[in-house]
Scaffold this active site. Structure first.
Site, PDB file in Angstrom:
ATOM      1  N   CYS A  12       7.498 -14.664  -3.275  1.00 24.94           N
ATOM      2  CA  CYS A  12       8.729 -13.879  -3.270  1.00 24.94           C
ATOM      3  C   CYS A  12       9.913 -14.843  -3.376  1.00 24.94           C
ATOM      4  O   CYS A  12       9.746 -16.048  -3.192  1.00 24.94           O
ATOM      5  CB  CYS A  12       8.839 -13.013  -2.007  1.00 24.94           C
ATOM      6  N   HIS A 581      -6.440  12.316  -3.993  1.00 26.69           N
ATOM      7  CA  HIS A 581      -6.425  12.558  -2.551  1.00 26.69           C
ATOM      8  C   HIS A 581      -5.117  13.207  -2.129  1.00 26.69           C
ATOM      9  O   HIS A 581      -4.052  12.892  -2.637  1.00 26.69           O
ATOM     10  CB  HIS A 581      -6.678  11.285  -1.739  1.00 26.69           C
TER      11      HIS A 581
END
Length: 667
Positions: A12, A581
């Site tokens: 990052c 789902h």
């Protein structure tokens, strides 16, 4: 030498939190799937757990989760998926990346390596590619800003003008610290520019990148007497924004030169690297940067005027903008935009000198940004202490650790709390940060250090009021967070009895887990001979069957839950399988419904582009989200990696056999 099923690289911009959160998520996701993994991290201290050539060669697939350059060209020819680091911060998200990488196509032959690399790059959005290059520059720049800013701030401990030999509070040591800090701060833009360029054009781009950055801070020199370009004259710099433009310009000029010089014999590669690339790129980039210096300086001044106008609009508007940006993604692109703006204004402020309007605005802006970044983790600390009963032990421990992270200006510790309930936790964090920023501006706090949190309090003007502003923001946010968790806790407690038969004796409660493992997929919930025209028709069928079977109370609510999940990213897998789902309060008990369509459901995005023949649909009560849901999902995903499992389920038309095969993998 150990071999790994999966290798990964994470990084990052700051290399402090996201990098290692993604590493942990990937390792847990791999363990759930029974896979071995090695994750290389590109943090602020450099590359750790570095991958070797043999480990890269022996891996089945590669996951790159980074917002900076991690030398992904090393993985050319391997099945690979490349995303931003924020896409791998949860175990569920990391698992999907691993599944995608394993399903990706790769070619280990040298001849195909370049083509595969190009294919992977094409899948990355243009926005992410630009952001990755930009953040590579920002990540290298930040350490210069922090070192220079803090040293400069420390020099003020001897007096606000202690660096000036003509001032009454002059101190030679303070003057030296100011000099060192100033040099580090002046390197901010050249380093930013150089490493944006390096991310694009690799090492050859460093030279034109540094030159572009230097031109950005110096501008085009003009002789005051003749009004003409003069190396001995002075120019108007265009700073931070110019560094960004120069970095991208230098990087892409190198790429163009590589194509232009591609016909030169390989025997002259040394000449290209040491002579042609630096000479031609520096001349081209330098001339362009000097040519655009006038317009860029005007744009830079316009941006400064805009920020000043926000400040003139009052602390509420400016503080609200800063607070919302810093807490929106806590270390992500929006947060970094606010922080980078703060460091740019701080650099301009320190250059202008103490007592100037520019200094007052820049240091006040930096104080507001720092306050906004400190608040979110402190909100979680307050919440887990005051509302301990509403949090898991894991959350409680994380919240306590966040006290240290928050006090040292590390916002990312609050991310796991937000990702569990983006609404309303994100607005709560944004509100708390905004309150702290607004009060910081209102209290006229000035912070000459760009990082460090409460460690730099000795150099913060009106420091006690700054701490007060931060505490008020943290307490208000903490109270709201506790209120939400209390509401959520009580709602789940009320919903819990619904999922259990009232008449169930104690013995049945003991046997429930065994029954859940053995008979989770009921034969009557397997539909092996259906024909669906589309994905939505299949999901609608499952939703209605769930109501008929007593699994759910509202088919529309279940359908909406399915579609909401698909909107986040397709659940279509590979070789004709999908695992949709739904998590909803309308679902009264966890269950699996299986539907088969031999002809294949078209219009359902899958990893390999094939139509879906088998959909293994998971239905989870809202109260069990994150527990039962993740457990079942991970087992189903793991089963889909088994060729025998896929062949049995896909080839059978016997509902009992299909149910038995799936149940065996859910134990």
């Amino acid at each position: 030498m150990a071999k790994f099923d999966i290798i990964a690289a994470t990084g990052c911009p700051t290399g402090i939190a996201h990098t290692f959160m993604a590493k942990e998520a990937l390792e847990k996701a791999a363990a759930e799937r029974g896979l071995t993994i090695k994750v290389e991290t590109h943090g602020q201290v450099g590359v750790e757990n570095e991958l070797t050539k043999s480990e890269i060669a022996g891996a089945k697939a590669v996951v790159v989760a980074a917002d900076k350059d991690v030398q992904a060209e090393r993985f050319a020819g391997k099945p690979m998926v490349s995303v931003g680091v924020s896409k791998a911060l949860s175990v569920e998200a990391a698992g999907k990346l691993i599944d995608r990488a394993l399903a990706a196509k790769g070619d280990d032959t040298v001849g195909a390596a370049a083509d595969v690399e190009d294919e992977v790059e094409e899948k990355e959005s243009i926005g992410h590619v630009i952001y990755k290059h930009l953040m590579n520059g920002v990540s290298h720049m930040l350490v210069f800003v922090v070192a220079g800013g803090v040293l400069t701030a420390i020099s003020f401990l001897w007096g606000i003008t202690s660096f000036d030999s003509t001032a009454a509070d002059y101190n030679s040591f303070a003057a030296m610290l100011k000099i060192i800090g100033g040099i580090a701060m002046n390197l901010m833009v050249p380093v930013l520019s150089a490493y944006i360029a390096e991310s694009i054009g690799k090492r050859p781009a460093l030279v034109p990148g540094f030159v572009a950055g230097m031109i950005a801070i110096q501008g085009l020199p003009i002789n005051a007497d003749t009004g003409m370009i003069d190396a001995g004259g002075s120019g108007v710099g265009f700073g931070f924004l110019g560094g960004i433009v120069g970095g991208f310009l230098a990087g892409y000029v190198i790429l163009l030169l590589e194509k232009a010089f591609s016909k030169i014999p390989a025997s002259l590669n040394g000449l290209k690297a040491i002579f042609l690339y630096p000479l031609c790129s520096t001349a081209i980039v330098g001339l362009v940067m000097l040519g655009i210096s006038g317009p860029m300086a005007a744009i830079n001044q316009g941006m400064m005027d805009f920020l000043q106008s926000l400040g003139n609009s009052g602390p509420v508007i400016l503080g609200l903008a800063i607070g919302c940006m810093c807490a929106f993604d806590m270390g992500g692109p929006v947060n970094k935009a606010a922080y980078a703006t703060g460091t740019f204004l701080l650099g301009t402020a320190l250059e202008a000198g103490v007592g100037t309007e520019t200094y007052n605005f820049g240091t006040n802006f930096m104080a507001a940004v720092s306050a906004a970044c400190i608040v979110p983790p402190l909100i979680t600390t307050f919440a887990v202490v005051v509302g301990k009963k509403y949090f898991s032990q894991e959350d409680h421990d994380a919240g306590i650790v966040n006290l240290i992270l928050g006090c040292t200006h590390i916002t990312e510790g609050a991310i796991p709390f937000m990702t569990k309930n983006i609404w309303p936790v994100m607005p709560i964090m944004m509100l708390g940060s905004s309150i702290a920023s607004i009060l910081t501006i209102f209290f006229n706090v000035h912070d000459p250090a760009p990082h460090g949190g409460f460690l730099v309090l000795p150099v913060v003007e009106n420091g006690p009021l700054w701490v007060l502003a931060i505490l008020i923001g943290a307490v208000v946010g903490g109270i709201l967070f506790v209120a939400f968790k209390k509401y959520d806790f009580e709602k789940n407690q009320k919903a819990a009895p619904v999922a259990k038969p009232v008449e169930a004796p104690k013995a049945a409660a003991v046997e429930a887990p065994k029954a859940e493992a053995a008979d989770f997929v009921k034969v009557e919930n397997v539909f092996a001979a259906e024909d669906f025209a589309s994905r939505d028709e299949a999901l609608s069928f499952v939703s209605n069957q769930a109501v008929k079977a007593g699994i759910a109370s509202d088919a529309d609510a279940v359908m909406n839950a399915f579609l909401a999940r698909e909107a986040e990213g397709t659940t279509g897998m590979m070789e004709g399988f999908a695992i949709p789902h739904a998590k909803s309060d309308a679902i009264t008990e966890a269950a699996v419904i299986v539907v088969k369509d031999e002809s294949g459901v078209t219009g359902w995005d899958t990893m390999d582009g094939a139509p879906v023949n088998v959909a293994i649909a998971l239905l989870i009560p809202g109260a069990q989200a994150g527990t039962t849901h993740l457990k079942i999902l991970s087992k189903v995903a793991e089963a889909l990696m088994d060729e025998d499992f896929r062949a049995t389920v896909k080839g059978s038309t016997d509902a009992a056999e299909i149910a038995k095969t799936i149940n065996a993998r859910l134990v």
